[in-house]
Write a protein that holds these residues in place. Structure first.
Motif, PDB file in Angstrom:
ATOM      1  N   GLN A 250     -55.200 -67.497 -33.604  1.00  0.00           N
ATOM      2  CA  GLN A 250     -54.831 -67.823 -34.979  1.00  0.00           C
ATOM      3  C   GLN A 250     -55.603 -66.964 -35.976  1.00  0.00           C
ATOM      4  N   THR A 251     -56.908 -66.813 -35.729  1.00  0.00           N
ATOM      5  CA  THR A 251     -57.743 -65.999 -36.620  1.00  0.00           C
ATOM      6  C   THR A 251     -57.291 -64.543 -36.598  1.00  0.00           C
ATOM      7  N   ALA A 252     -57.060 -64.021 -35.396  1.00  0.00           N
ATOM      8  CA  ALA A 252     -56.618 -62.626 -35.268  1.00  0.00           C
ATOM      9  C   ALA A 252     -55.262 -62.420 -35.931  1.00  0.00           C
ATOM     10  N   GLY A 253     -54.373 -63.407 -35.780  1.00  0.00           N
ATOM     11  CA  GLY A 253     -53.051 -63.305 -36.387  1.00  0.00           C
ATOM     12  C   GLY A 253     -53.119 -63.270 -37.900  1.00  0.00           C
ATOM     13  N   SER A 254     -53.960 -64.118 -38.479  1.00  0.00           N
ATOM     14  CA  SER A 254     -54.130 -64.131 -39.942  1.00  0.00           C
ATOM     15  C   SER A 254     -54.720 -62.815 -40.438  1.00  0.00           C
ATOM     16  N   PHE A 255     -55.707 -62.311 -39.713  1.00  0.00           N
ATOM     17  CA  PHE A 255     -56.350 -61.028 -40.032  1.00  0.00           C
ATOM     18  C   PHE A 255     -55.320 -59.901 -40.037  1.00  0.00           C
ATOM     19  N   LEU A 256     -54.499 -59.832 -38.987  1.00  0.00           N
ATOM     20  CA  LEU A 256     -53.507 -58.759 -38.889  1.00  0.00           C
ATOM     21  C   LEU A 256     -52.369 -58.938 -39.886  1.00  0.00           C
ATOM     22  N   GLU A 257     -51.990 -60.178 -40.149  1.00  0.00           N
ATOM     23  CA  GLU A 257     -50.921 -60.425 -41.122  1.00  0.00           C
ATOM     24  C   GLU A 257     -51.304 -59.864 -42.489  1.00  0.00           C
ATOM     25  N   LYS A 258     -52.541 -60.125 -42.911  1.00  0.00           N
ATOM     26  CA  LYS A 258     -53.002 -59.619 -44.215  1.00  0.00           C
ATOM     27  C   LYS A 258     -53.113 -58.096 -44.213  1.00  0.00           C
ATOM     28  N   ALA A 259     -53.632 -57.531 -43.117  1.00  0.00           N
ATOM     29  CA  ALA A 259     -53.781 -56.076 -43.042  1.00  0.00           C
ATOM     30  C   ALA A 259     -52.424 -55.378 -43.034  1.00  0.00           C
ATOM     31  N   LEU A 260     -51.454 -55.956 -42.330  1.00  0.00           N
ATOM     32  CA  LEU A 260     -50.112 -55.367 -42.288  1.00  0.00           C
ATOM     33  C   LEU A 260     -49.418 -55.456 -43.641  1.00  0.00           C
ATOM     34  N   ALA A 261     -49.507 -56.620 -44.286  1.00  0.00           N
ATOM     35  CA  ALA A 261     -48.880 -56.790 -45.600  1.00  0.00           C
ATOM     36  C   ALA A 261     -49.466 -55.808 -46.604  1.00  0.00           C
ATOM     37  N   ASP A 262     -50.773 -55.610 -46.553  1.00  0.00           N
ATOM     38  CA  ASP A 262     -51.443 -54.673 -47.449  1.00  0.00           C
ATOM     39  C   ASP A 262     -50.971 -53.247 -47.187  1.00  0.00           C
ATOM     40  N   SER A 263     -50.784 -52.910 -45.917  1.00  0.00           N
ATOM     41  CA  SER A 263     -50.361 -51.555 -45.549  1.00  0.00           C
ATOM     42  C   SER A 263     -48.934 -51.271 -45.995  1.00  0.00           C
ATOM     43  N   VAL A 264     -48.060 -52.281 -45.873  1.00  0.00           N
ATOM     44  CA  VAL A 264     -46.682 -52.127 -46.349  1.00  0.00           C
ATOM     45  C   VAL A 264     -46.678 -51.947 -47.867  1.00  0.00           C
ATOM     46  N   LYS A 265     -47.459 -52.770 -48.553  1.00  0.00           N
ATOM     47  CA  LYS A 265     -47.535 -52.693 -50.013  1.00  0.00           C
ATOM     48  C   LYS A 265     -48.024 -51.325 -50.475  1.00  0.00           C
ATOM     49  N   GLU A 266     -49.020 -50.789 -49.762  1.00  0.00           N
ATOM     50  CA  GLU A 266     -49.607 -49.494 -50.132  1.00  0.00           C
ATOM     51  C   GLU A 266     -48.823 -48.313 -49.558  1.00  0.00           C
ATOM     52  N   GLN A 267     -47.751 -48.597 -48.797  1.00  0.00           N
ATOM     53  CA  GLN A 267     -46.911 -47.564 -48.168  1.00  0.00           C
ATOM     54  C   GLN A 267     -47.744 -46.604 -47.300  1.00  0.00           C
ATOM     55  N   VAL A 268     -48.614 -47.194 -46.489  1.00  0.00           N
ATOM     56  CA  VAL A 268     -49.442 -46.407 -45.575  1.00  0.00           C
ATOM     57  C   VAL A 268     -48.554 -45.832 -44.462  1.00  0.00           C
ATOM     58  N   PRO A 269     -48.636 -44.535 -44.175  1.00  0.00           N
ATOM     59  CA  PRO A 269     -47.864 -43.976 -43.053  1.00  0.00           C
ATOM     60  C   PRO A 269     -48.219 -44.691 -41.752  1.00  0.00           C
ATOM     61  N   VAL A 270     -47.214 -44.980 -40.933  1.00  0.00           N
ATOM     62  CA  VAL A 270     -47.441 -45.813 -39.744  1.00  0.00           C
ATOM     63  C   VAL A 270     -48.451 -45.191 -38.786  1.00  0.00           C
ATOM     64  N   ASN A 271     -48.519 -43.861 -38.707  1.00  0.00           N
ATOM     65  CA  ASN A 271     -49.470 -43.224 -37.790  1.00  0.00           C
ATOM     66  C   ASN A 271     -50.922 -43.442 -38.198  1.00  0.00           C
ATOM     67  N   GLU A 272     -51.159 -43.765 -39.477  1.00  0.00           N
ATOM     68  CA  GLU A 272     -52.526 -43.946 -39.950  1.00  0.00           C
ATOM     69  C   GLU A 272     -53.097 -45.319 -39.610  1.00  0.00           C
ATOM     70  N   GLY A 273     -52.265 -46.216 -39.087  1.00  0.00           N
ATOM     71  CA  GLY A 273     -52.756 -47.549 -38.792  1.00  0.00           C
ATOM     72  C   GLY A 273     -52.804 -48.410 -40.034  1.00  0.00           C
TER      73      GLY A 273
END
Length: 284
Positions: A250-273
């Motif tokens: 659950q903790t890992a899922g919440s951590f990744l959910e926030k990191a992924l949402a932030d990356s989509v918002k910032e339009q981070v290229p997928v190769n950069e993680g």
């Protein structure tokens, strides 16, 4: 005393994956990371160009030197492995450092989305099956789970199985992995499904032979480098700290959910993680 975990994985300069991810996550969780590189790359392999230095013939020097120093580990975590000779080096390492009190987490990196990676061969699969037999926890995605259990990926993905039926199929197939050398827990990652009210989600499924636990979060657009490494690193840290797997999922899922949402918002290229650094505080 700070717990030590040996992490056997590649080191990629660009891409926020592998050892870069593991060292960041485990350090944030208060765990000392002891890296043993399998390869050193200028960037992860999805970039259009990269340099790779194979570290196979140097791996045993780490084992020998750490043995001389009387080093002990709370856990050992293996990630990307490039060849059968590297798996053989890992067996030597386990013979030296794996004890009844040392957990082993194996992330059996072999493929994704029904496709295998370049290093995959039938010999590699056989060696990986031997390695997973020695593990306490394995974290395959669905593609890798199918390879380990000889299931047909396309049949599993193309059928009109409900989530309940899919979990039942995975549970049935998991018994071949659970009857191994050590009591094992299987954590299948990246299970995509749609809820009854039409919400697409991605989940991680814990199987231990007697029960199952599904931890799911809303899907995010894009498939980013390193998310599997970040998740497996979180689970490794949880094992070292004595946190239950269900709580750590659950903790890992919440951590990744926030990191992924932030990356989509910032339009981070997928190769950069993903932009995970600012959310490491969630793992303290």
């Amino acid at each position: 005393m700070t717990k030590k975990v040996a992490v056997i994985n590649d080191l990629s300069g660009l891409g926020r994956c592998s050892l870069t991810a593991a060292i960041s996550v485990l350090s944030a969780m208060g765990i000392q990371t002891c890296p043993l590189p399998t390869a050193i790359l200028s960037s992860q392999t999805e970039y259009p160009s990269y340099y790779c230095y194979d570290f196979t013939d140097k791996m045993d020097y780490f084992r020998q030197e750490w043995k001389k120093l009387g080093t002990c580990f709370s856990g050992i975590y293996t990630g990307y492995i490039a060849s059968v000779p590297q798996i053989e080096e890992i067996f030597h390492f386990l013979d030296t450092f794996q004890t009844p009190d040392t957990f082993l987490l194996v992330d059996p990196v072999m493929g994704d989305d029904g496709m295998t990676y370049d290093m995959y061969t039938s010999e590699f699969l056989s060696a990986m099956k031997e390695l997973t037999a020695r593990a306490d926890v394995i974290t395959p995605n669905i593609t890798e789970f199918c390879l380990l259990t000889d299931m047909d990926y396309n049949t599993l993905q193309n059928s009109s199985l409900s989530l309940h039926q899919l979990i039942s199929c995975l549970k049935d197939a998991s018994h071949t992995l659970l009857t191994a050398e050590r009591a094992k827990k299987i954590l299948i990652t990246g299970i995509r499904f749609t809820t009854d009210d039409g919400i697409p989600k991605i989940g991680n499924l814990l199987l231990d032979g007697s029960s199952h636990f599904l931890s799911a979060f809303p899907c995010c657009d894009g498939s980013y480098s390193g998310t599997g490494d970040l998740f497996a690193s979180c689970i490794t840290g949880g094992l070292a700290r004595g946190t239950s797997l269900t709580e750590m999922m659950q903790t890992a899922g919440s951590f990744l959910e926030k990191a992924l949402a932030d990356s989509v918002k910032e339009q981070v290229p997928v190769n950069e993680g993903v932009n995970f650094e600012k959310y490491l505080y969630l793992l303290h």
